[in-house]
Design an enzyme around this catalytic site. Structure first.
Site, mmCIF file in Angstrom:
data_model
loop_
_atom_site.group_PDB
_atom_site.id
_atom_site.type_symbol
_atom_site.label_atom_id
_atom_site.label_comp_id
_atom_site.label_asym_id
_atom_site.label_seq_id
_atom_site.Cartn_x
_atom_site.Cartn_y
_atom_site.Cartn_z
ATOM 1 N N ASN A 185 -10.021 -0.561 0.125
ATOM 2 C CA ASN A 185 -8.562 -0.426 0.142
ATOM 3 C C ASN A 185 -7.990 -0.849 -1.223
ATOM 4 O O ASN A 185 -7.948 -2.041 -1.533
ATOM 5 C CB ASN A 185 -7.983 -1.286 1.264
ATOM 6 C CG ASN A 185 -6.488 -1.095 1.417
ATOM 7 O OD1 ASN A 185 -5.814 -0.549 0.541
ATOM 8 N ND2 ASN A 185 -5.957 -1.544 2.535
ATOM 9 N N HIS A 221 -3.826 7.282 3.238
ATOM 10 C CA HIS A 221 -4.116 5.978 2.652
ATOM 11 C C HIS A 221 -5.550 5.593 3.021
ATOM 12 O O HIS A 221 -5.955 5.716 4.176
ATOM 13 C CB HIS A 221 -3.121 4.960 3.208
ATOM 14 C CG HIS A 221 -3.375 3.560 2.760
ATOM 15 N ND1 HIS A 221 -3.740 3.251 1.464
ATOM 16 C CD2 HIS A 221 -3.322 2.380 3.422
ATOM 17 C CE1 HIS A 221 -3.899 1.948 1.362
ATOM 18 N NE2 HIS A 221 -3.654 1.389 2.528
ATOM 19 N N CYS A 229 0.818 -1.225 0.000
ATOM 20 C CA CYS A 229 0.000 0.000 0.000
ATOM 21 C C CYS A 229 0.847 1.270 0.000
ATOM 22 O O CYS A 229 0.332 2.349 -0.285
ATOM 23 C CB CYS A 229 -0.937 0.006 1.199
ATOM 24 S SG CYS A 229 -2.052 -1.398 1.199
HETATM 25 N N1 COA Z 1 -18.279 -9.348 9.038
HETATM 26 C C1 COA Z 1 -18.771 -9.630 10.247
HETATM 27 N N2 COA Z 1 -18.040 -10.001 11.288
HETATM 28 C C2 COA Z 1 -16.712 -10.075 11.084
HETATM 29 C C3 COA Z 1 -16.107 -9.801 9.845
HETATM 30 C C4 COA Z 1 -16.956 -9.416 8.798
HETATM 31 N N3 COA Z 1 -16.488 -9.104 7.564
HETATM 32 N N4 COA Z 1 -14.774 -9.964 9.956
HETATM 33 C C5 COA Z 1 -14.540 -10.321 11.226
HETATM 34 N N5 COA Z 1 -15.700 -10.402 11.905
HETATM 35 C C6 COA Z 1 -15.910 -10.753 13.310
HETATM 36 C C7 COA Z 1 -14.751 -11.519 13.903
HETATM 37 O O1 COA Z 1 -14.864 -12.885 13.615
HETATM 38 C C8 COA Z 1 -14.922 -11.223 15.368
HETATM 39 O O2 COA Z 1 -15.932 -12.046 15.868
HETATM 40 P P1 COA Z 1 -15.855 -12.647 17.367
HETATM 41 O O3 COA Z 1 -15.853 -11.440 18.270
HETATM 42 O O4 COA Z 1 -17.082 -13.472 17.465
HETATM 43 O O5 COA Z 1 -14.580 -13.404 17.413
HETATM 44 C C9 COA Z 1 -15.448 -9.784 15.399
HETATM 45 O O6 COA Z 1 -15.972 -9.551 14.083
HETATM 46 C C10 COA Z 1 -14.381 -8.773 15.705
HETATM 47 O O7 COA Z 1 -13.251 -9.046 14.918
HETATM 48 P P2 COA Z 1 -11.989 -8.146 14.956
HETATM 49 O O8 COA Z 1 -10.995 -8.680 13.984
HETATM 50 O O9 COA Z 1 -11.548 -7.942 16.375
HETATM 51 O O10 COA Z 1 -12.597 -6.755 14.415
HETATM 52 P P3 COA Z 1 -11.928 -5.369 14.320
HETATM 53 O O11 COA Z 1 -12.716 -4.382 15.076
HETATM 54 O O12 COA Z 1 -10.449 -5.413 14.578
HETATM 55 O O13 COA Z 1 -12.134 -5.033 12.787
HETATM 56 C C11 COA Z 1 -10.825 -4.984 10.799
HETATM 57 C C12 COA Z 1 -11.528 -5.851 11.811
HETATM 58 C C13 COA Z 1 -10.158 -5.876 9.788
HETATM 59 C C14 COA Z 1 -11.877 -4.122 10.121
HETATM 60 C C15 COA Z 1 -9.804 -4.073 11.520
HETATM 61 O O14 COA Z 1 -8.985 -4.850 12.366
HETATM 62 C C16 COA Z 1 -8.931 -3.344 10.543
HETATM 63 O O15 COA Z 1 -9.397 -2.544 9.772
HETATM 64 N N6 COA Z 1 -7.605 -3.580 10.576
HETATM 65 C C17 COA Z 1 -6.691 -2.946 9.690
HETATM 66 C C18 COA Z 1 -6.751 -3.635 8.362
HETATM 67 C C19 COA Z 1 -6.087 -2.855 7.290
HETATM 68 O O16 COA Z 1 -6.321 -1.684 7.157
HETATM 69 N N7 COA Z 1 -5.267 -3.540 6.515
HETATM 70 C C20 COA Z 1 -4.594 -2.979 5.434
HETATM 71 C C21 COA Z 1 -3.501 -2.113 5.890
HETATM 72 S S1 COA Z 1 -2.780 -1.396 4.507
#
Ligand code: COA
Length: 318
Positions: free
Chosen positions: A275, A245, A113
């Site tokens: 993204n 970003h 990215c």
């Molecule tokens: N839809 C519904 N539920 C989802 C899901 C989806 N698409 N993806 C994950 N979940 C669930 C998980 O299984 C988890 O369930 P549980 O509590 O029963 O275990 C719950 O949602 C929370 O998951 P978690 O991973 O802790 O969520 P989060 O608040 O961290 O959000 C992201 C997840 C990926 C949105 C967040 O971590 C994020 O944006 N991270 C950065 C990613 C990024 O930007 N990457 C590229 C960088 S360049």
């Protein structure tokens, strides 16, 4: 002293749109979950046979037109992408052939990215040392090709698009500074575990520890914006716009808070395209230039963070 300035911007998104509601039918997710955790509402996905260079060419031609530069005048192409059309020739060279600017240096680089930030930094240096006069800087991706559409943890995030800028020499500073970083100790948090030398895995897909990525991204981007301002002896109040970003609205908001910037001064397009990795910063920049928010003379802070990790910033007087 020669500086580089942004002479024109361009972008392109593929026609096909996948909304959060479409995703609800594909994986166990909801529009509400995706919007509240990421800010994304829809994403664009390349058609069968449509490649990263196809998207890049459209963005590049728009940037050239905006800059009033003919394709044949381009004398340097730096192309950030993690999803190249081919192993080789590189995407920069494929684009060079299409634009008809034969014989000029053209390459692609894969810093996920942060690809556009790296490409911009290199092109800026070439202009400043007088070795390039019309540089095309591209960020373009077809991440849909390495997204596992049955994995809800990544399918809701990644998508396709392209952005471009034309850099040209200027007496007054345009690109004031660029800062690039990497730290491979985090390589297992966000990666696509397939490649030529390692061998192609049966499952060609992005793997991500979302929570961990989130925390490191907020910390590193916070340091990156401090670094850019300190290197230029500027206070955060000097900034007109943050062009971040476009990965996740919550990461964007955290960086804006760090800069004490109201969200009205932050360019946010993540809701429209998710993204798009290397394409996201030039895409957001182009949207805000074309809709009139960013004007000549404004001070912009561009930043990106991606797999590796790699990250970087650019402070730009537009
Ligand atoms: N839809 C519904 N539920 C989802 C899901 C989806 N698409 N993806 C994950 N979940 C669930 C998980 O299984 C988890 O369930 P549980 O509590 O029963 O275990 C719950 O949602 C929370 O998951 P978690 O991973 O802790 O969520 P989060 O608040 O961290 O959000 C992201 C997840 C990926 C949105 C967040 O971590 C994020 O944006 N991270 C950065 C990613 C990024 O930007 N990457 C590229 C960088 S360049």
């Amino acid at each position: 002293m020669i500086h580089s300035r942004i002479a024109g911007t361009g972008s392109h998104l593929p026609e096909k749109v996948i909304t959060n509601f479409d995703l609800e039918k594909m994986v166990d997710t909801t529009d509400e979950w995706i919007r509240s955790r990421t800010g994304i509402e829809r994403r664009h996905v390349a058609a069968d046979g449509e490649t990263t260079v196809d998207l890049a060419e459209k963005a590049a031609r728009r940037a050239l037109e905006a800059a009033g530069v003919a394709p044949a005048e381009v004398d340097f192409i730096a192309f950030g992408t993690t999803t190249p059309d081919l192993v080789f020739p590189n995407c920069g060279t494929l684009l060079q052939q299409r634009l008809g600017c034969r014989g000029v240096p053209a390459f692609s680089l894969e810093t996920a990215c942060a690809g556009f930030m790296y490409a911009l930094s290199i092109a800026d240096k070439y202009i400043r040392c007088g070795e390039a006069r019309r540089a095309l800087v591209i960020g373009a991706e077809t991440l849909s090709r390495i997204t596992d559409w049955s994995d809800r943890s990544t399918a809701v995030l990644f998508a396709d698009g392209a952005g471009a800028v034309v850099l040209e020499p200027s007496d007054a500073p345009g690109v004031l500074s660029t800062h690039l970083h990497s730290d491979g100790q985090y390589k297992d948090l966000l990666y696509c575990g397939s490649g030529v030398s390692r061998g192609f895995a049966a499952r060609l897909a992005i793997v991500m520890a979302g929570n961990e990525v989130f925390k490191v991204a907020v910390t590193k981007l916070g340091s990156a914006v401090d670094e850019a301002l300190a290197a230029n002896g500027l206070d955060r109040s000097a900034l007109d716009w943050l062009v971040p970003h476009q990965a996740n609205i919550r990461i964007i908001q955290a960086t804006a808070r760090k800069l004490d910037m109201p969200m009205e001064r932050v360019i946010v397009t993540v809701q429209e395209h998710g993204n798009t990795s290397a394409a996201s910063v030039p895409l957001a920049l182009d949207v805000a230039v074309r809709d009139g928010r960013i004007r000549r003379g404004d001070l912009l802070l561009l930043e990106a963070f991606g797999g590796g990790f790699t990250w970087g910033s650019a402070l730009v007087r537009y």
